[in-house]
Design a protein around this motif. Structure first.
Motif, PDB file in Angstrom:
ATOM      1  N   ARG A 122       0.844  -1.212   0.000  1.00 41.91           N
ATOM      2  CA  ARG A 122       0.000   0.000   0.000  1.00 41.91           C
ATOM      3  C   ARG A 122       0.872   1.252   0.000  1.00 41.91           C
ATOM      4  N   ASN A 123       1.948   1.235   0.756  1.00 44.15           N
ATOM      5  CA  ASN A 123       2.855   2.394   0.778  1.00 44.15           C
ATOM      6  C   ASN A 123       3.522   2.600  -0.575  1.00 44.15           C
ATOM      7  N   GLY A 168       0.879   3.727  -3.163  1.00 42.84           N
ATOM      8  CA  GLY A 168       0.315   5.055  -2.900  1.00 42.84           C
ATOM      9  C   GLY A 168      -1.166   5.142  -3.193  1.00 42.84           C
ATOM     10  N   GLU A 169      -1.527   6.002  -4.119  1.00 40.46           N
ATOM     11  CA  GLU A 169      -2.944   6.239  -4.430  1.00 40.46           C
ATOM     12  C   GLU A 169      -3.562   5.130  -5.278  1.00 40.46           C
ATOM     13  N   ARG A 170      -2.804   4.190  -5.686  1.00 40.49           N
ATOM     14  CA  ARG A 170      -3.334   3.077  -6.492  1.00 40.49           C
ATOM     15  C   ARG A 170      -3.951   2.021  -5.575  1.00 40.49           C
ATOM     16  N   THR A 171      -4.936   2.426  -4.810  1.00 42.48           N
ATOM     17  CA  THR A 171      -5.540   1.535  -3.818  1.00 42.48           C
ATOM     18  C   THR A 171      -6.244   0.340  -4.449  1.00 42.48           C
ATOM     19  N   ASP A 219      -5.624  -3.393  -3.281  1.00 39.07           N
ATOM     20  CA  ASP A 219      -6.767  -4.229  -2.879  1.00 39.07           C
ATOM     21  C   ASP A 219      -6.758  -5.557  -3.621  1.00 39.07           C
TER      22      ASP A 219
END
Length: 147
Positions: free
Chosen positions: A10-11, A14-17, A21
């Motif tokens: 996740r770190n 970044g914004e590519r959740t 997931d």
């Protein structure tokens, strides 16, 4: 429950959740479709072959200590069942050169796990192996960037 590896991904992402997931989802599914003890044994062998110390530490969960200490000698140790040996043989060949796995290795795993079990095992092994490789590469990249 999110693991530290999931948090690491996740770190990095970044914004590519949505990607993070899906990585978590696929990893979770791998553990649902294969005997977790068998997959943990194979995951630990992958980590040994790729010299990934972090994964070696977390892979010891729920595994017999005597088996862990004998894992590098799985082919000759009486601690391992034929089922485990066939899967560990396949795992090693998968990590070293997936394109040259002998039919006999694949058939041995299939004989122990069945057709669907074999497919699930190969897919789960791919997820586990690629997850280790991704983390290894990303850690090296971020170490180089931060130094």
């Amino acid at each position: 429950m999110e693991s530290s590896i999931d948090e690491f991904f996740r770190n990095v992402l970044g914004e590519r959740t949505a990607v993070a997931d899906q990585l978590e989802n696929v990893h979770g599914l791998a553990w649902e479709v294969v005997d977790p003890a068998l997959l943990a044994l194979c995951r630990m062998r992958v980590a040994m072959l790729l010299d990934y110390q972090y994964e070696l530490g977390i892979s010891k969960i729920d595994l017999d200590a005597e088996k862990i200490s004998s894992l590098s000698q799985w082919s000759s140790s009486s601690l391992f069942t034929e089922r485990e040996r066939s899967c560990l043989r396949f795992t090693e060949e998968f990590v070293v050169d997936v394109s040259s796995i002998p039919d006999s290795s694949a058939f041995a795993v299939r004989d122990h796990l069945g057709d669907e079990g074999f497919v699930n095992f190969v897919n789960a092994l791919l997820v586990v192996e690629q997850r280790i490789r991704l983390q290894t590469v990303w850690e090296k990249i971020f170490q180089e960037v931060s130094t």
